[in-house]
Scaffold this motif. Structure first.
Motif, PDB file in Angstrom:
ATOM      1  N   MET A 193       0.855  -1.172   0.000  1.00  0.00           N
ATOM      2  CA  MET A 193       0.000   0.000   0.000  1.00  0.00           C
ATOM      3  C   MET A 193       0.908   1.245   0.000  1.00  0.00           C
ATOM      4  O   MET A 193       1.829   1.340   0.791  1.00  0.00           O
ATOM      5  N   ASN A 194       0.614   2.184  -0.917  1.00  0.00           N
ATOM      6  CA  ASN A 194       1.429   3.398  -0.957  1.00  0.00           C
ATOM      7  C   ASN A 194       0.951   4.402   0.086  1.00  0.00           C
ATOM      8  O   ASN A 194      -0.082   4.238   0.715  1.00  0.00           O
ATOM      9  N   LYS A 195       1.743   5.455   0.281  1.00  0.00           N
ATOM     10  CA  LYS A 195       1.436   6.438   1.327  1.00  0.00           C
ATOM     11  C   LYS A 195       0.137   7.178   1.059  1.00  0.00           C
ATOM     12  O   LYS A 195      -0.594   7.531   1.985  1.00  0.00           O
ATOM     13  N   TYR A 196      -0.187   7.419  -0.221  1.00  0.00           N
ATOM     14  CA  TYR A 196      -1.445   8.087  -0.551  1.00  0.00           C
ATOM     15  C   TYR A 196      -2.629   7.224  -0.138  1.00  0.00           C
ATOM     16  O   TYR A 196      -3.606   7.700   0.430  1.00  0.00           O
ATOM     17  N   GLN A 197      -2.541   5.932  -0.447  1.00  0.00           N
ATOM     18  CA  GLN A 197      -3.635   5.022  -0.099  1.00  0.00           C
ATOM     19  C   GLN A 197      -3.784   4.935   1.415  1.00  0.00           C
ATOM     20  O   GLN A 197      -4.892   4.935   1.949  1.00  0.00           O
ATOM     21  N   GLN A 198      -2.668   4.887   2.131  1.00  0.00           N
ATOM     22  CA  GLN A 198      -2.713   4.833   3.581  1.00  0.00           C
ATOM     23  C   GLN A 198      -3.362   6.093   4.155  1.00  0.00           C
ATOM     24  O   GLN A 198      -4.188   6.024   5.066  1.00  0.00           O
ATOM     25  N   ALA A 199      -3.026   7.260   3.608  1.00  0.00           N
ATOM     26  CA  ALA A 199      -3.628   8.513   4.063  1.00  0.00           C
ATOM     27  C   ALA A 199      -5.129   8.527   3.780  1.00  0.00           C
ATOM     28  O   ALA A 199      -5.922   8.995   4.606  1.00  0.00           O
ATOM     29  N   LEU A 200      -5.525   8.027   2.610  1.00  0.00           N
ATOM     30  CA  LEU A 200      -6.949   7.961   2.280  1.00  0.00           C
ATOM     31  C   LEU A 200      -7.674   7.050   3.255  1.00  0.00           C
ATOM     32  O   LEU A 200      -8.758   7.388   3.752  1.00  0.00           O
ATOM     33  N   ASN A 201      -7.084   5.916   3.566  1.00  0.00           N
ATOM     34  CA  ASN A 201      -7.696   5.001   4.531  1.00  0.00           C
ATOM     35  C   ASN A 201      -7.825   5.661   5.899  1.00  0.00           C
ATOM     36  O   ASN A 201      -8.820   5.468   6.596  1.00  0.00           O
ATOM     37  N   ASN A 202      -6.841   6.456   6.288  1.00  0.00           N
ATOM     38  CA  ASN A 202      -6.918   7.170   7.567  1.00  0.00           C
ATOM     39  C   ASN A 202      -8.068   8.171   7.561  1.00  0.00           C
ATOM     40  O   ASN A 202      -8.736   8.357   8.575  1.00  0.00           O
ATOM     41  N   CYS A 203      -8.289   8.829   6.423  1.00  0.00           N
ATOM     42  CA  CYS A 203      -9.397   9.793   6.320  1.00  0.00           C
ATOM     43  C   CYS A 203     -10.746   9.103   6.473  1.00  0.00           C
ATOM     44  O   CYS A 203     -11.686   9.683   7.003  1.00  0.00           O
ATOM     45  N   VAL A 204     -10.831   7.869   5.989  1.00  0.00           N
ATOM     46  CA  VAL A 204     -12.078   7.124   6.096  1.00  0.00           C
ATOM     47  C   VAL A 204     -12.443   6.939   7.566  1.00  0.00           C
ATOM     48  O   VAL A 204     -13.610   6.994   7.943  1.00  0.00           O
ATOM     49  N   ASN A 205     -11.420   6.763   8.395  1.00  0.00           N
ATOM     50  CA  ASN A 205     -11.654   6.522   9.818  1.00  0.00           C
ATOM     51  C   ASN A 205     -11.781   7.800  10.637  1.00  0.00           C
ATOM     52  O   ASN A 205     -12.035   7.749  11.826  1.00  0.00           O
ATOM     53  N   ARG A 206     -11.576   8.953  10.003  1.00  0.00           N
ATOM     54  CA  ARG A 206     -11.650  10.233  10.701  1.00  0.00           C
ATOM     55  C   ARG A 206     -12.414  11.233   9.834  1.00  0.00           C
ATOM     56  O   ARG A 206     -12.510  11.079   8.638  1.00  0.00           O
ATOM     57  N   TRP A 207     -12.868  12.303  10.436  1.00  0.00           N
ATOM     58  CA  TRP A 207     -13.521  13.354   9.674  1.00  0.00           C
ATOM     59  C   TRP A 207     -12.476  14.145   8.921  1.00  0.00           C
ATOM     60  O   TRP A 207     -11.416  14.457   9.425  1.00  0.00           O
ATOM     61  N   ALA A 208     -12.780  14.499   7.678  1.00  0.00           N
ATOM     62  CA  ALA A 208     -11.889  15.343   6.876  1.00  0.00           C
ATOM     63  C   ALA A 208     -12.762  16.174   5.944  1.00  0.00           C
ATOM     64  O   ALA A 208     -13.803  15.709   5.482  1.00  0.00           O
ATOM     65  N   PRO A 209     -12.347  17.419   5.627  1.00  0.00           N
ATOM     66  CA  PRO A 209     -13.116  18.253   4.696  1.00  0.00           C
ATOM     67  C   PRO A 209     -13.211  17.595   3.313  1.00  0.00           C
ATOM     68  O   PRO A 209     -12.301  16.875   2.891  1.00  0.00           O
TER      69      PRO A 209
END
Length: 76
Positions: A1-17
């Motif tokens: 998993m690349n860093k972009y995908q990991q960041a996207l997955n983190n956003c799924v678990n948290r609120w983001a604009p």
């Protein structure tokens, strides 16, 4: 998993604009290698922006839009 995908997955678990979601999604899509498209007369184009590309000129990324390219053969 690349860093972009990991960041996207983190956003799924948290609120983001919404704009952060959309930016991150486009970055994940561009970072994910896609096979170039073969057109008529042997012309090869980027799968994202459909501009002409050559393996010798842009071996890893489209020089126009930055899409990561997958030049591997299907049988690999």
């Amino acid at each position: 998993m690349n860093k972009y995908q990991q960041a996207l997955n983190n956003c799924v678990n948290r609120w983001a604009p919404a704009e952060d979601w959309n930016l991150l999604k486009s970055l994940v899509e561009k970072a994910t290698p896609k096979k170039p498209i073969q057109k008529a007369a042997g012309r090869t184009v980027c799968p994202n922006c459909e501009r002409s590309i050559a393996r010798e000129v842009s071996p890893r990324y489209c020089i126009v839009c930055g899409q990561r390219l997958d030049w591997s053969e299907d049988n690999e």
